[in-house]
Design a protein around this motif. Structure first.
Motif, PDB file in Angstrom:
ATOM      1  N   TYR B 235     100.326 176.252  12.809  1.00 17.52           N
ATOM      2  CA  TYR B 235     101.016 177.485  13.183  1.00 17.52           C
ATOM      3  C   TYR B 235     101.091 178.443  12.007  1.00 17.52           C
ATOM      4  N   ILE B 236     101.571 177.908  10.889  1.00 17.64           N
ATOM      5  CA  ILE B 236     101.771 178.779   9.736  1.00 17.64           C
ATOM      6  C   ILE B 236     100.438 179.276   9.195  1.00 17.64           C
ATOM      7  N   THR B 237      99.439 178.386   9.167  1.00 12.24           N
ATOM      8  CA  THR B 237      98.132 178.813   8.674  1.00 12.24           C
ATOM      9  C   THR B 237      97.528 179.866   9.581  1.00 12.24           C
ATOM     10  N   ALA B 238      97.638 179.689  10.879  1.00 10.79           N
ATOM     11  CA  ALA B 238      97.081 180.678  11.801  1.00 10.79           C
ATOM     12  C   ALA B 238      97.838 181.994  11.692  1.00 10.79           C
ATOM     13  N   ALA B 239      99.132 181.906  11.390  1.00  5.55           N
ATOM     14  CA  ALA B 239      99.906 183.138  11.271  1.00  5.55           C
ATOM     15  C   ALA B 239      99.512 183.927  10.040  1.00  5.55           C
ATOM     16  N   LEU B 240      99.127 183.215   8.982  1.00  6.99           N
ATOM     17  CA  LEU B 240      98.924 183.902   7.725  1.00  6.99           C
ATOM     18  C   LEU B 240      97.474 184.078   7.329  1.00  6.99           C
ATOM     19  N   CYS B 241      96.538 183.334   7.911  1.00  5.43           N
ATOM     20  CA  CYS B 241      95.148 183.459   7.472  1.00  5.43           C
ATOM     21  C   CYS B 241      94.519 184.676   8.102  1.00  5.43           C
ATOM     22  N   PRO B 242      93.930 185.509   7.285  1.00 10.77           N
ATOM     23  CA  PRO B 242      93.371 186.757   7.843  1.00 10.77           C
ATOM     24  C   PRO B 242      92.162 186.475   8.728  1.00 10.77           C
ATOM     25  N   ILE B 243      92.040 187.288   9.757  1.00  9.28           N
ATOM     26  CA  ILE B 243      90.889 187.199  10.664  1.00  9.28           C
ATOM     27  C   ILE B 243      89.776 188.046  10.075  1.00  9.28           C
ATOM     28  N   VAL B 244      88.611 187.471  10.000  1.00 14.74           N
ATOM     29  CA  VAL B 244      87.482 188.133   9.357  1.00 14.74           C
ATOM     30  C   VAL B 244      86.375 188.320  10.380  1.00 14.74           C
ATOM     31  N   THR B 245      85.816 189.505  10.458  1.00 15.13           N
ATOM     32  CA  THR B 245      84.639 189.691  11.313  1.00 15.13           C
ATOM     33  C   THR B 245      83.525 190.259  10.456  1.00 15.13           C
ATOM     34  N   ASP B 246      82.360 190.415  11.069  1.00 15.79           N
ATOM     35  CA  ASP B 246      81.197 190.862  10.309  1.00 15.79           C
ATOM     36  C   ASP B 246      80.779 192.274  10.682  1.00 15.79           C
ATOM     37  N   LEU B 247      81.728 193.056  11.126  1.00 10.66           N
ATOM     38  CA  LEU B 247      81.342 194.433  11.463  1.00 10.66           C
ATOM     39  C   LEU B 247      81.124 195.204  10.175  1.00 10.66           C
ATOM     40  N   PRO B 248      79.888 195.657   9.927  1.00 12.24           N
ATOM     41  CA  PRO B 248      79.615 196.217   8.593  1.00 12.24           C
ATOM     42  C   PRO B 248      80.275 197.559   8.356  1.00 12.24           C
ATOM     43  N   GLU B 249      80.565 198.285   9.446  1.00 15.75           N
ATOM     44  CA  GLU B 249      81.101 199.622   9.181  1.00 15.75           C
ATOM     45  C   GLU B 249      82.576 199.610   8.828  1.00 15.75           C
ATOM     46  N   LEU B 250      83.179 198.403   8.853  1.00 16.54           N
ATOM     47  CA  LEU B 250      84.605 198.346   8.544  1.00 16.54           C
ATOM     48  C   LEU B 250      84.839 197.529   7.293  1.00 16.54           C
ATOM     49  N   GLU B 251      86.069 197.505   6.914  1.00 17.34           N
ATOM     50  CA  GLU B 251      86.440 196.655   5.776  1.00 17.34           C
ATOM     51  C   GLU B 251      86.276 195.196   6.162  1.00 17.34           C
ATOM     52  N   TRP B 257      97.189 189.828   8.335  1.00 16.33           N
ATOM     53  CA  TRP B 257      98.162 188.823   8.782  1.00 16.33           C
ATOM     54  C   TRP B 257      98.275 188.881  10.300  1.00 16.33           C
ATOM     55  N   PRO B 258      97.633 187.957  10.995  1.00 18.75           N
ATOM     56  CA  PRO B 258      97.579 188.075  12.453  1.00 18.75           C
ATOM     57  C   PRO B 258      98.952 188.109  13.122  1.00 18.75           C
ATOM     58  N   ILE B 259      99.926 187.516  12.477  1.00 19.03           N
ATOM     59  CA  ILE B 259     101.209 187.467  13.180  1.00 19.03           C
ATOM     60  C   ILE B 259     101.843 188.852  13.259  1.00 19.03           C
ATOM     61  N   LEU B 260     101.397 189.722  12.366  1.00 15.80           N
ATOM     62  CA  LEU B 260     101.938 191.067  12.419  1.00 15.80           C
ATOM     63  C   LEU B 260     100.887 192.052  12.887  1.00 15.80           C
ATOM     64  N   ALA B 261      99.856 191.553  13.611  1.00 18.25           N
ATOM     65  CA  ALA B 261      98.700 192.390  13.926  1.00 18.25           C
ATOM     66  C   ALA B 261      99.107 193.657  14.665  1.00 18.25           C
ATOM     67  N   GLU B 262      99.510 193.493  15.921  1.00 23.49           N
ATOM     68  CA  GLU B 262      99.996 194.681  16.617  1.00 23.49           C
ATOM     69  C   GLU B 262     101.500 194.598  16.738  1.00 23.49           C
ATOM     70  N   ASN B 263     101.920 193.562  17.407  1.00 27.12           N
ATOM     71  CA  ASN B 263     103.348 193.300  17.438  1.00 27.12           C
ATOM     72  C   ASN B 263     103.502 191.791  17.388  1.00 27.12           C
ATOM     73  N   LEU B 264     104.737 191.354  17.285  1.00 22.60           N
ATOM     74  CA  LEU B 264     104.983 189.924  17.110  1.00 22.60           C
ATOM     75  C   LEU B 264     104.484 189.127  18.310  1.00 22.60           C
ATOM     76  N   GLN B 265     104.571 189.737  19.488  1.00 16.62           N
ATOM     77  CA  GLN B 265     104.203 188.985  20.687  1.00 16.62           C
ATOM     78  C   GLN B 265     102.713 188.666  20.686  1.00 16.62           C
ATOM     79  N   THR B 266     101.914 189.679  20.278  1.00 20.97           N
ATOM     80  CA  THR B 266     100.478 189.418  20.228  1.00 20.97           C
ATOM     81  C   THR B 266     100.163 188.334  19.205  1.00 20.97           C
ATOM     82  N   GLY B 267     100.824 188.459  18.054  1.00 18.53           N
ATOM     83  CA  GLY B 267     100.582 187.455  17.008  1.00 18.53           C
ATOM     84  C   GLY B 267     100.899 186.053  17.494  1.00 18.53           C
TER      85      GLY B 267
END
Lengths: 435, 351
Positions: B235-251, B257-267
């Motif tokens: 739980y804690i690791t999933a809450a705190l480990c950043p989600i990484v994608t390979d979209l080159p045009e973005l950072e 921090w996924p738990i604070l992604a949009e709102n707490l419920q989504t996290g």
């Protein structure tokens, strides 16, 4: 399910709940045993040096005559009038071929029962320090877990600053409730004995630790200035170190373990013997023996004269014909004995008869961890049995072998049926014989 | 008065019947596995039954042959082996051919269990050894179903892939739309709970697995530390480990921090998916708690579970390891002797 248990049970952190093995003897009856024809009085217990016999063979002796004496506090008294017989061997306290002195009994009709009850109070003469010690020493009272004389222990404790005296009324197992039966019927005598020892040691407090649901007479305890503390009935609360551990956790004793502040624990039968010795001048001639287990039809408490052969008590308890095993001690850590060769020693108090002894075959440990979880001493029994099988005794000593209290919980719980406690006992014997 | 065949002094304490011999222990564990097995048959029908039967029979036969060669004496070992076979079949998808289950079970019992010493001595969980071997040998067959099969019998990683590769993640005004992604690409949480998702036949119904873990707890086969710390650290690791994608045009780090992604419920929904999907509940409750391959003290089990939960999430998010939860458990099994060395009493690190 720790949160559903009572506070007293949580105060005893380790240990397990034991189901009663067979039915529990009634607390209200302590039946007297008729005198047998011959008594075989043990000259030694727990392997100490045999006592020197002071009478001749064939001599007629009266009751309470001194028959033999050893070092400090070791005295053998004749339980009743009779004729001295030959010296033979018998099994005493689980050890074979111990010397015993025969006595052909010729009891008078005026023999007193096992308790002389009279007016119980601590009179001023009892406060005389040296006289009390001499009386206890001559009575030959022994501690039942190691056979040492009480007098020697008191001499050692005199130099330490004992502040608390504890009486442990918790039975070692639910069915072996000798202390409770004695406490129910002779509570005045027990409290008097505790008060005598408290006064002698100069302690400021006396505590009676009793199992949670036992109806203890609080008024009588208040009169004798004894504080009653309920403790859990978990196994092995009946052991002295376990009850001290529980009292410390409850806050009834000081937590710091400075050596001079160690409280001292006595069991109920010892207190009764002390009281009888000081008040009535009786030496140790009776032991209240409890026979229980699923191998007897009528488990009970029997006041037996020292030297009584065990088959007499087993027939009074109506042992089943297909009983497999008679153990000196509890069903968890007793020593299997041959009943036809065993006699009652000054330190015997419990025997367990079993019909359903499990057959154990050597298997491999499945690493369930149940032994480590419930070990009261906090050691690793699985590792110790592994070291025992490989004969690595020194490593076992470093792994905490000496901290084992031989309660038998590890062997009881083990799913693979490993004989952990037997191996630990064997290693301890080997190490002590190698020194 | 005394009628008996043995001598009086032949017996060793304790003189009372044991509470639970090993034979009863493993047999109870095996019978308890009937519940997920029944659910698998209800959900997948005959193919699941075929797989489980093949695995169980192979386990029995392999066990009997292996016992003849080893000098091991252990009464609960047959039921234990059948249990390992069943657990292996639980991790396989329903379209898996029966001969793969047979091969996997042979590898699990003969190699994973008996070659390493048998009951009480093996290092890795045998069912996981079998599963990983099957993946190494037949990985393609196990993850890609043929088109003729129904979609609900798809591979074990189908919903989990969506949680690992966030390729369809839409970014609107530099804000990643995690909730929309979860809605579109994953089955509902309720479906995950009741097992209406594709996956291995025994690891999909979270409800049944939680019940099974509670039964294990009730019987005392496991302490609460192992499953609880496993789920907690995941739980804690999933809450705190950043989600990484390979979209080159973005950072690079899209969601720090996924738990604070949009709102707490989504996290929290995202983390719940991590717990309910894949082999997490099966691993935390049943596979990780096997008596021989877990540390023996409660403190050791807590350490084991903390690292295993953490590793599971890390493998899921940052690596392409095929079975992240099972691999994490196997890695922690490898470290089990080390954990035992430091946590078994009376070491100088414990009281």
């Amino acid at each position: 399910m720790g949160f559903l248990t009572s506070k007293a049970d949580r105060d005893f952190a380790r240990g397990i709940y034991l189901q009663p093995f067979g039915s529990a003897p009634s607390l209200d009856t302590i039946e007297e045993t008729p005198w047998p024809e011959t008594l075989y009085l043990p000259l030694t217990v727990y392997g100490h040096a045999p006592m020197e016999i002071l009478v001749r063979e064939g001599q007629d002796v009266s009751a309470h005559t001194l028959l033999a004496r050893g070092g400090t506090g070791r005295y053998l008294w004749a339980p009743c009038a009779g004729k001295v017989g030959v010296t033979t061997t018998a099994c005493v306290q689980g050890q074979l071929h111990q010397p015993v002195l025969g006595l052909q009994t010729q009891p008078d009709h005026q023999e007193a029962g096992f308790i002389e009850s009279g007016a119980v109070s601590v009179t001023p003469e009892m406060a005389e320090h040296d006289k009390v010690w001499q009386a206890l020493e001559r009575a030959g009272i022994l501690l039942c877990h190691n056979g040492e004389p009480l007098a020697a222990l008191l001499k050692k404790l005199e130099k330490q600053n004992i502040t608390t005296v504890v009486a442990n009324a918790t039975p070692i197992e639910p069915t072996l409730n000798t202390p409770l039966a004695l406490l129910r019927q002779y509570f005045e005598h027990v409290f008097a004995g505790l008060a005598i020892l408290k006064k002698w040691l100069g302690a400021s407090e006396a505590i009676m630790a009793y199992p949670l649901n036992f109806p203890i007479d609080i008024d009588s305890a208040d009169r004798w200035e004894v504080r009653c503390v309920p403790v859990s009935e978990k196994y092995p609360q009946g052991r002295h170190t376990s009850v001290l551990h529980t009292l410390r956790r409850q806050g009834n004793l000081r937590k710091k373990r400075r050596h001079s502040m160690t409280p001292v624990v006595f069991d109920i039968q010892l207190l009764l013997e002390v009281e009888q010795c000081i008040m009535a001048g009786r030496p140790v001639i009776y032991r209240v023996v409890t026979i229980a287990g699923d191998g007897v039809k009528k488990p009970g408490h029997f006041p037996a004269p020292i030297g009584l052969a065990l088959p007499e008590l087993l027939s009074r308890a109506e042992m089943y014909e297909d009983a497999q095993c008679v153990a000196d001690g509890s069903s968890m850590n007793g020593i299997a004995v041959d009943p036809s060769r065993t006699v009652i020693a000054p330190t015997s108090h419990i025997f367990t008869v079993s019909r359903t002894v499990p057959r154990r075959q050597p298997q491999s440990c499945i690493r369930c961890g149940w032994c480590i979880d419930d070990c009261p001493a906090g050691i690793d029994p699985a590792r110790l049995i592994h070291l025992a099988e490989n004969n690595q005794y020194e490593k076992a000593r470093r792994a905490g072998l000496d901290r084992c209290v031989e309660c038998g919980i590890c062997s009881y719980l083990c799913p693979s049926g490993l004989n952990i406690m037997g191996n630990i006992r064997m290693m301890k014997q080997k190490l002590s014989s190698m020194i | 008065m005394f009628k008996k065949t043995n001598k009086w002094t032949d017996y060793q304490p304790p003189y009372r019947p044991a509470p639970e011999p090993a034979r009863c222990l493993t047999r109870t564990q095996l019978f308890a596995l009937a519940v997920p097995a029944a659910f698998a048959v209800y959900r997948f029908g005959l193919p699941a039954l075929q797989l489980m039967a093949a695995a169980a029979v192979t386990a029995l036969v392999t066990e009997r042959i292996a016992i003849k060669f080893s000098h091991e004496r252990s009464f609960g070992t047959t039921a234990h082996s059948i249990m390992m076979g069943l657990l292996l079949s639980f991790t396989l998808p329903a379209f898996c051919p029966w001969y793969l289950a047979v091969l996997g079970t042979v590898l699990a019992i003969a190699v994973g269990k008996h070659l390493f010493g048998g009951m009480g001595h093996y290092l890795w969980h045998p069912a996981l050894v079998g599963r990983i071997s099957l993946h190494l040998l037949f990985g393609r067959q196990l993850s890609a179903p043929t088109e003729s099969l129904a979609s609900d019998m798809a591979g074990t990683a189908a919903p989990l892939e969506a949680l690992r590769n966030f390729e369809n993640l839409k970014i609107t005004e530099n804000v990643p739309q995690l909730s929309q992604y979860l809605l579109e690409n994953l089955p509902s949480l309720e479906d995950c709970l009741w097992g209406r998702i594709p996956g291995g036949i025994g690891e999909i119904c979270a409800c049944v697995l939680i019940l099974l873990t509670l039964f294990w707890l009730y019987r005392g086969y496991v302490h609460w530390h192992l499953p609880a710390f496993f789920i907690l650290s995941a739980y804690i690791t999933a809450a705190l480990c950043p989600i990484v994608t390979d979209l080159p045009e973005l950072e690079r780090h899209v969601i720090p921090w996924p738990i604070l992604a949009e709102n707490l419920q989504t996290g929290l929904t995202y983390i719940n998916y991590h717990i309910l999907l894949g082999g997490m509940l099966l691993g935390a409750g049943i596979l990780g708690t096997d008596m021989t391959s877990r540390p023996v003290t409660r403190r050791g089990q807590a350490i084991f579970a903390l690292f295993a939960g953490c590793l599971t999430i890390i493998f899921r998010l940052y690596t392409t390891v095929a079975l992240p939860c099972f691999t994490a458990i196997l890695i922690m099994n490898t470290f089990r002797p080390l954990i035992d060395r430091f946590t078994r009493p009376p070491s100088k690190y414990t009281r």
